[in-house]
Design an enzyme around this catalytic site. Structure first.
Site, PDB file in Angstrom:
ATOM      1  CB  ALA A 154      -0.835  -0.167   1.565  1.00 35.62           C
ATOM      2  CD  GLU A 207       4.954   5.888   8.083  1.00 37.35           C
ATOM      3  OE1 GLU A 207       4.526   6.487   6.652  1.00 37.35           O
ATOM      4  OE2 GLU A 207       4.474   5.952   8.962  1.00 37.35           O
TER       5      GLU A 207
END
Length: 823
Positions: free
Chosen positions: A226, A730
């Site tokens: 995604a 991240e």
């Protein structure tokens, strides 16, 4: 947790028609004519959906409607399209057919006429800045405003300015934007789609279809990647499928291929940044003023939050006595840019201007400033990093009045960097990876090799996390009385980050039941309502804590039954025995179902009933890390090969170390692609010309470091974290800057050998052509030296090579393709 095989959106065993969109390939213009008659003649084409009058304010777009039941049909101005203007990648129509290929063929037959195409189009950041084309309310002035800039500049020995262009990036998931819409009774709709924001999709589709929100159910088993754009940009894809299914009363699939995805779906925001820095001779930064502009595309999307995070990412682990940062959002006639993995932080850490002069000044904000300082002072960049870093060892602090200690680690906006340990990770990794020794080995290698050069670089990391994006997401835990098996529903989306596995682990540990009895169900909006976005790295810990809260309620329900069984049998009951005692057909009927929700109150977005903020800052906590990379450069081709990367990262008390390391490695390689290889290129119409892997280069196996050593900091539970953990998805992205830093050192070695200044600036990504330009391979000294070296080797005719060398010295051709053609 997964048996046999798994299913993605397009694997759902539901017969359906196929939709293929018609997209605009101009940046501006007025849609005058949309002729679908030729498409409807194609055997297998069922219908063509086009835009209707009703506005879709949330996305600045129009709602879908069916064009007709067959035969010739044309849409003219004033009939259904009205005064409607288009932009690059705009969905104009959806051809529905009995096969994907037929739908694609039908889309190619739709004839579109757009008047005044590309008139006054705004494509680049510089065009937007010149036109003062702002995305109102999405740009932030004084994101950071600390100290006195003018006094800081006056106290500096050196003051200089620079400009950087931070380029964008595509998310490039293996599963592109995909949706399957299935009509239900009473105008209801079930939509399976690949997403990170299923409840957001549900709300918007309800508005598009004109039905109550409860009539739309959005489901997902998992997404094949995604990386951010499936938080919002999945809505147009799902809307196309839903409206076509609603009108035809048949299931409809819409699945983008890579070219469609890159044309219609924006990616990472590009930035232009100007900075002014004041520094002392010893390398200590005294003042820094940063002005940034980002390309938001045509709508707001997540641009506001991104700009805020970009501004707060610039300071990193360094002490900035005087600092000011402004970030502005610019509106262009391109698809809306959106969240992409690591959000605004990589930019804080090039959209390049289209002129060569601008390209030569490309650089990258935080570490770029550090590198710029080092280059101008002639000092090693790692020394400048250490001098300006918050440090726990006071002996490394050169001046008493320079409070960059671990105890005083605080951001320029006043937020304490709790449990700061970036300095320890930095020192430990440099020692464990033998940085100093390997740096000397690289220098020795470069002295012995002319056409291959090596470089090694170390970078620290501080990454701020904010619960606002996923806070409030709930979980439902159901225990089945017949065998003690457990079903868990939660509001997160499985996008490859292992959220289902971690939730199952937490439930198993919390309840004290076997892991193999736990099943994590598909994400479903009618089971867990009001779920937030899956993003920001923190959704896993949010839903894990929500599930743990539900388990605590269940344990309290089970407690008296456990106590009775222990008293009766003088031993702990098995899990099935305990559940059977609490909920049996001819016994107790305890409610073995509970919900939990995680609503942190640490940031400024959580409020009381009167709307008063419960927190002070944007972020909730920080994670820290360090990375070292060594690369080898092929001087002639400009190719970079990562030889080795070492990473040390603080993830707190890991819930699942295997998943954490996989996420860390994935983020790091993702960052390598951003910094070195991926380059979205658009023409004057705003149409991307680097579509698909033939022209767009995400990192592949050869880009992964040959030696990849990853270590999680051990025995380090985070007191404020969920079960002592920290987020992972991240932050490691930014550690890939070590690969770029190493590449720059290798390039500097080439320049030094040829009598050129070692301090240079180059665009990002660090592609082969950019590297060749930085090495000045077209210059006479380098080119003729290469030719003469080949001639001396005897590999080719000496006279021919010397003639070419003479021609190159005289400037007859640029070394590279022209020279090779002559060979």
């Amino acid at each position: 947790m997964l048996l046999q095989y798994v299913r993605y959106t397009d694997d759902q065993q539901i017969p359906a028609l196929f939709g293929y969109p018609v997209l605009s390939e101009v940046a501006t213009g007025k849609l005058e004519h949309l002729d679908v008659s030729e498409a409807l003649k194609i055997e297998g084409v069922v219908d063509v959906a086009v835009w209707a009058r009703r506005s879709f304010a949330a996305f600045g777009r129009r709602v879908w409607a069916r064009s007709g039941s067959g035969g010739r049909y044309q849409v003219e101005i004033g009939e259904t399209l009205g005064d409607w203007r288009v932009l690059t990648g705009q969905q104009l129509a959806l051809v529905v057919a009995d096969s994907y290929r037929t739908a694609k063929r039908g889309a190619g037959a739709v004839q579109v006429k757009i008047a005044n195409a590309n008139e006054d189009a705004i494509i680049t950041l510089d065009q937007a800045i010149a036109a003062e084309s702002y995305l109102d309310s999405a740009h932030f002035r004084n994101t950071v405003d600390k100290g006195d800039l003018e006094e800081g500049f006056k106290a500096s020995d050196l003051v200089f300015e620079g400009t950087t262009y931070v380029i964008g990036q595509h998310a490039f998931p293996l599963e592109k934007q995909t949706a399957l819409a299935v009509p239900e009774e009473k105008k209801g709709m079930t939509v399976w789609h690949s997403t990170q924001g299923h409840d957001f999709t549900r709300a918007k589709l309800a508005g598009v279809l004109g039905v109550p929100g409860s009539s739309v159910v959005c489901k997902q088993s998992r997404a094949g990647g995604a990386f951010g754009p499936k938080n919002s940009r999945q809505v147009p894809t799902a809307a196309m499928a839903a409206v076509a299914a609603h009108k035809l009363d048949k299931a409809v699939r819409v699945a983008y291929e890579a070219t469609l995805e890159q044309l219609a779906v924006g990616g990472r925001h590009s930035f232009k940044t100007q900075y002014k820095v004041g520094v002392n001779k010893d390398g200590k930064i005294q003042a820094c003023n940063v002005e940034s502009w980002c390309n938001g595309g045509c709508t707001h999307d997540f641009t506001g939050f991104l700009n805020l995070e970009m501004g707060e990412a610039i300071p990193s682990v360094y002490w900035w006595p005087n600092m000011k940062i402004n970030v502005h959002a610019m509106k262009t006639n391109l698809p809306s840019n959106t969240a992409v993995r690591s959000f605004g932080s990589p930019q804080g850490d090039d959209d390049r201007d289209e002129t060569p002069e601008r390209r030569e000044r490309g650089n990258f904000v935080c570490e770029a400033i550090i590198e710029d300082v080092a280059g101008r002072l002639g000092k090693p960049v790692e020394e400048i990093r250490e001098i300006n870093m918050f440090l726990g060892d006071l002996e490394t602090v050169f001046f008493v009045d320079f409070p960059c200690t671990r105890e005083n680690a605080v951001t320029p906006w006043g937020q304490p960097m709790e449990y700061y340990n970036a300095d320890m990770l930095w020192k430990k990794l440099k020692q464990d990876a033998s940085f100093v020794e390997r740096e000397k080995q690289c220098e020795a290698f470069n002295a012995q090799h002319r056409w291959r050069k090596r470089g090694i670089s170390a970078v620290p990391l501080a990454y701020g996390h904010c619960y606002a994006y996923a806070a409030g997401t709930g979980a439902l835990v159901n225990i089945h009385g017949d065998d003690g098996s457990v079903t868990v529903h939660h509001g997160g989306c499985e996008i490859g980050q292992g959220i289902h596995t971690k939730v199952a682990q937490v439930v198993a540990v919390s309840l004290g039941c076997p892991l193999d009895l736990i099943r994590v169900a598909d994400t479903n909006t009618e089971v867990v309502p009001n779920a937030r976005f899956t993003g920001g790295s923190i959704t896993t810990e949010v839903v894990c804590e929500a599930a743990r809260q539900a388990c605590k309620q269940l344990l309290e329900t089970l407690r008296p039954h456990r106590e009775f069984l222990v008293k009766r049998d003088s031993k702990e009951p098995s899990w099935p025995e305990l559940v059977a005692a609490a909920n049996a057909v001819l016994g107790h009927q305890e409610k073995l179902s509970a919900t939990g929700i995680f609503s942190p109150a640490g940031n400024k977005y959580t409020t009381d009933v009167e709307g008063n903020a419960l927190g002070t800052y944007h972020g909730d906590y920080f994670t820290y890390g360090a990375g070292i990379s060594e690369v080898e450069l092929d001087v002639l081709t400009g190719e970079i090969r990562p030889l080795r990367s070492d990473i040390l990262y603080d993830v707190g008390q890991s819930i699942n170390p295997g998943i954490e390391i996989g996420q860390l490695e994935g983020a790091f390689v993702y960052g390598i692609g951003y910094y070195l290889y991926e380059e979205p290129l658009r023409d004057a119409r705003g149409v991307e010309r680097s579509q698909g892997v033939w022209a767009y280069k995400p990192p592949m196996a050869p880009e992964v470091p040959i030696e990849f050593k990853v270590e999680l900091l051990r025995d380090n539970p985070f007191p404020k974290g969920v079960l002592g953990s920290k987020a992972i998805g991240e932050p490691p992205f930014m550690l890939a800057y070590s690969v770029l830093g190493a590449a720059k050192k290798a390039i500097a070695s080439v320049r030094k050998e040829n009598g050129l200044p070692e301090h240079f600036q180059m665009p990002m990504p660090c592609t082969v052509d950019a590297i060749q330009k930085a090495c000045l391979l077209g210059s006479a000294p380098v080119a003729s030296g290469w030719v003469e070296a080949k001639a001396r080797s005897g590999a080719v005719d000496d006279a021919r090579w010397r003639a070419l060398g003479l021609e190159l010295r005289l400037g007859g051709s640029v070394f590279g393709w022209k020279a090779r053609e002559k060979l």
